[in-house]
Design an enzyme around this catalytic site. Structure first.
Site, PDB file in Angstrom:
ATOM      1  CG  ASP A  35    -145.647 -81.850-128.362  1.00 55.04           C
ATOM      2  OD1 ASP A  35    -146.852 -81.940-128.667  1.00 55.04           O
ATOM      3  OD2 ASP A  35    -145.153 -80.846-127.812  1.00 55.04           O
ATOM      4  CB  ALA A  59    -156.795 -85.801-124.884  1.00 59.10           C
ATOM      5  CB  THR A  61    -157.819 -85.030-120.028  1.00 59.11           C
ATOM      6  OG1 THR A  61    -156.703 -85.091-119.142  1.00 59.11           O
ATOM      7  CG2 THR A  61    -157.602 -85.973-121.190  1.00 59.11           C
ATOM      8  CB  THR A 100    -164.940 -86.672-124.424  1.00 63.64           C
ATOM      9  OG1 THR A 100    -165.684 -86.277-123.274  1.00 63.64           O
ATOM     10  CG2 THR A 100    -164.822 -85.449-125.318  1.00 63.64           C
ATOM     11  CG  ASP A 101    -169.140 -87.703-121.483  1.00 58.02           C
ATOM     12  OD1 ASP A 101    -167.952 -87.341-121.565  1.00 58.02           O
ATOM     13  OD2 ASP A 101    -169.717 -87.864-120.387  1.00 58.02           O
ATOM     14  CE1 TYR A 124    -160.990 -83.108-122.944  1.00 56.27           C
ATOM     15  CE2 TYR A 124    -163.263 -83.506-122.307  1.00 56.27           C
ATOM     16  CZ  TYR A 124    -162.014 -83.984-122.632  1.00 56.27           C
ATOM     17  OH  TYR A 124    -161.778 -85.344-122.650  1.00 56.27           O
ATOM     18  CE  LYS A 128    -161.098 -85.750-126.769  1.00 59.79           C
ATOM     19  NZ  LYS A 128    -159.845 -86.570-126.935  1.00 59.79           N
ATOM     20  CD1 TRP A 149    -168.268 -88.431-116.885  1.00 58.46           C
ATOM     21  CD2 TRP A 149    -169.213 -89.213-115.015  1.00 58.46           C
ATOM     22  NE1 TRP A 149    -169.264 -87.572-116.528  1.00 58.46           N
ATOM     23  CE2 TRP A 149    -169.859 -88.026-115.394  1.00 58.46           C
ATOM     24  CE3 TRP A 149    -169.637 -89.894-113.885  1.00 58.46           C
ATOM     25  CZ2 TRP A 149    -170.914 -87.493-114.655  1.00 58.46           C
ATOM     26  CZ3 TRP A 149    -170.693 -89.359-113.159  1.00 58.46           C
ATOM     27  CH2 TRP A 149    -171.313 -88.173-113.533  1.00 58.46           C
TER      28      TRP A 149
HETATM   29  N1  LIG Z   1    -160.641 -88.733-118.218  1.00 55.20           N
HETATM   30  C1  LIG Z   1    -161.923 -88.792-118.553  1.00 55.20           C
HETATM   31  O1  LIG Z   1    -162.808 -88.750-117.702  1.00 55.20           O
HETATM   32  C2  LIG Z   1    -162.308 -88.946-120.000  1.00 55.20           C
HETATM   33  C3  LIG Z   1    -163.663 -89.057-120.327  1.00 55.20           C
HETATM   34  C4  LIG Z   1    -164.030 -89.214-121.657  1.00 55.20           C
HETATM   35  C5  LIG Z   1    -163.069 -89.251-122.652  1.00 55.20           C
HETATM   36  N2  LIG Z   1    -161.754 -89.120-122.314  1.00 55.20           N
HETATM   37  C6  LIG Z   1    -160.770 -89.177-123.402  1.00 55.20           C
HETATM   38  O2  LIG Z   1    -160.064 -90.390-123.263  1.00 55.20           O
HETATM   39  C7  LIG Z   1    -158.707 -90.223-123.695  1.00 55.20           C
HETATM   40  C8  LIG Z   1    -157.758 -90.671-122.595  1.00 55.20           C
HETATM   41  O3  LIG Z   1    -158.024 -89.917-121.440  1.00 55.20           O
HETATM   42  P1  LIG Z   1    -157.220 -90.131-120.070  1.00 55.20           P
HETATM   43  O4  LIG Z   1    -158.139 -89.784-118.970  1.00 55.20           O
HETATM   44  O5  LIG Z   1    -156.501 -91.421-120.108  1.00 55.20           O
HETATM   45  O6  LIG Z   1    -156.190 -88.931-120.208  1.00 55.20           O
HETATM   46  P2  LIG Z   1    -154.918 -88.569-119.295  1.00 55.20           P
HETATM   47  O7  LIG Z   1    -154.753 -89.535-118.189  1.00 55.20           O
HETATM   48  O8  LIG Z   1    -155.050 -87.112-118.978  1.00 55.20           O
HETATM   49  O9  LIG Z   1    -153.738 -88.791-120.344  1.00 55.20           O
HETATM   50  C9  LIG Z   1    -153.578 -87.949-121.436  1.00 55.20           C
HETATM   51  C10 LIG Z   1    -152.183 -88.169-121.936  1.00 55.20           C
HETATM   52  O10 LIG Z   1    -151.965 -87.317-123.064  1.00 55.20           O
HETATM   53  C11 LIG Z   1    -150.648 -86.802-122.937  1.00 55.20           C
HETATM   54  N3  LIG Z   1    -150.471 -85.582-123.708  1.00 55.20           N
HETATM   55  C12 LIG Z   1    -150.920 -84.333-123.429  1.00 55.20           C
HETATM   56  N4  LIG Z   1    -150.493 -83.469-124.372  1.00 55.20           N
HETATM   57  C13 LIG Z   1    -149.766 -84.188-125.254  1.00 55.20           C
HETATM   58  C14 LIG Z   1    -149.057 -83.849-126.429  1.00 55.20           C
HETATM   59  N5  LIG Z   1    -149.002 -82.602-126.895  1.00 55.20           N
HETATM   60  N6  LIG Z   1    -148.425 -84.837-127.095  1.00 55.20           N
HETATM   61  C15 LIG Z   1    -148.449 -86.117-126.633  1.00 55.20           C
HETATM   62  N7  LIG Z   1    -149.089 -86.492-125.515  1.00 55.20           N
HETATM   63  C16 LIG Z   1    -149.738 -85.526-124.836  1.00 55.20           C
HETATM   64  C17 LIG Z   1    -150.495 -86.549-121.458  1.00 55.20           C
HETATM   65  O11 LIG Z   1    -149.126 -86.408-121.127  1.00 55.20           O
HETATM   66  P3  LIG Z   1    -148.726 -85.349-119.943  1.00 55.20           P
HETATM   67  O12 LIG Z   1    -149.359 -85.885-118.701  1.00 55.20           O
HETATM   68  O13 LIG Z   1    -147.250 -85.392-119.971  1.00 55.20           O
HETATM   69  O14 LIG Z   1    -149.297 -84.035-120.373  1.00 55.20           O
HETATM   70  C18 LIG Z   1    -151.096 -87.841-120.900  1.00 55.20           C
HETATM   71  O15 LIG Z   1    -150.151 -88.856-120.878  1.00 55.20           O
HETATM   72  C19 LIG Z   1    -158.587 -88.762-124.100  1.00 55.20           C
HETATM   73  O16 LIG Z   1    -158.816 -88.642-125.472  1.00 55.20           O
HETATM   74  C20 LIG Z   1    -159.733 -88.090-123.365  1.00 55.20           C
HETATM   75  O17 LIG Z   1    -160.159 -86.923-124.031  1.00 55.20           O
HETATM   76  C21 LIG Z   1    -161.349 -88.976-121.019  1.00 55.20           C
END
Ligand SMILES: NC(=O)c1ccc[n+]([C@@H]2O[C@H](COP(=O)([O-])OP(=O)(O)OC[C@H]3O[C@@H](n4cnc5c(N)ncnc54)[C@H](OP(=O)(O)O)[C@@H]3O)[C@@H](O)[C@H]2O)c1
Length: 215
Positions: A35, A59, A61, A100-101, A124, A128, A149
């Site tokens: 964590d 994150a 998210t 992120t954007d 958010y 970030k 995205w």
């Molecule tokens: N998704 C988008 O559209 C998007 C766009 C731009 C940037 N990003 C960035 O890209 C990165 C990856 O995004 P993603 O879409 O792959 O995210 P995701 O699928 O939501 O995965 C986030 C992961 O972080 C874990 N997490 C949450 N709280 C935590 C904690 N306290 N300690 C350890 N792990 C924790 C979650 O576990 P649980 O599921 O167990 O909570 C999940 O496995 C992030 O930094 C996000 O901000 C995402």
């Protein structure tokens, strides 16, 4: 979503690495194991494994939930990166941090550059951005990769949600005023690998080519 694709790619690279010099050891740290909001556990985990590179894909998210669950959003998106950065500094690791954007206000008609002024409008985006600042202020070597995205095979995303809703509803209302570059997590994982090999530092924007509206 990204963490899983990145782990798969790094394991493939490991399997392909022939010479001893190129050998890669991949240590994944899913939420159940680490964590990132617990400072001592982050410090323990990192000092135990002494990695050369730490890639933070964790994150909070859910953009809407960040508005209502502000404390947890701040802990995961801002404090977690701070703990990771501090522990990385202790063991001399380089940090690749995903951002992120949403750190921008979205008012621009053209793609954002790394030099553009940040101005997050959501909790958010604000948390970030604070995470980015903590990475910049608390570790020696870092790369912040801002992407947009994301969609991928693992985890929930906009495309999957639309397909699911389309199965139940005759009509869907989708916003027309949001434009972005959907980015495939497997492609982003490949780009991260390239950036790691080139030892890039600072802030970089990475997304797939092209753009579209949510509609
Ligand atoms: N998704 C988008 O559209 C998007 C766009 C731009 C940037 N990003 C960035 O890209 C990165 C990856 O995004 P993603 O879409 O792959 O995210 P995701 O699928 O939501 O995965 C986030 C992961 O972080 C874990 N997490 C949450 N709280 C935590 C904690 N306290 N300690 C350890 N792990 C924790 C979650 O576990 P649980 O599921 O167990 O909570 C999940 O496995 C992030 O930094 C996000 O901000 C995402």
């Amino acid at each position: 979503m990204l963490g899983t694709d990145l782990t798969i790619l790094l394991r493939e690279k490991r399997a392909l690495s022939s010479s001893h010099n190129e050998e890669i050891e991949v240590i994944d740290a899913p939420h159940e194991e680490l964590d990132i909001t617990l400072e001592d556990e982050v410090s323990d985990f990192i000092s135990r494994h002494t990695p050369d590179i730490i890639i933070n894909c964790a994150a909070f998210t859910n953009v809407d939930k960040c508005e209502t669950e502000r404390e947890i959003a701040f802990k995961v998106n801002a404090l977690g990166p701070k703990y990771i950065a501090a522990a990385a500094k202790e063991c001399g690791a380089r940090v690749i941090h995903i951002s992120t954007d949403f750190v921008f206000d979205g008012n621009s008609d053209s793609p954002y550059s790394e030099e553009d002024q940040t101005n997050p409008l959501s909790e958010y985006g604000r948390t970030k951005l604070e995470g980015e600042r903590n990475i910049q202020n608390h570790c020696n070597a870092f790369l912040i990769v801002r992407t947009s995205w994301l969609f991928g095979r693992h985890g929930t995303n906009f495309v999957e949600k639309m397909l699911e809703l389309a199965g139940h509803n005759k009509e869907l209302s989708i916003v027309t005023d949001e434009t972005g570059s959907p980015t495939y997590t497997a492609d982003l994982a490949g780009a991260l690998w390239t950036l790691i090999k080139q030892e890039c530092e600072g802030i970089i924007h990475v997304a797939n080519e092209g753009s579209c509206s949510r509609y």
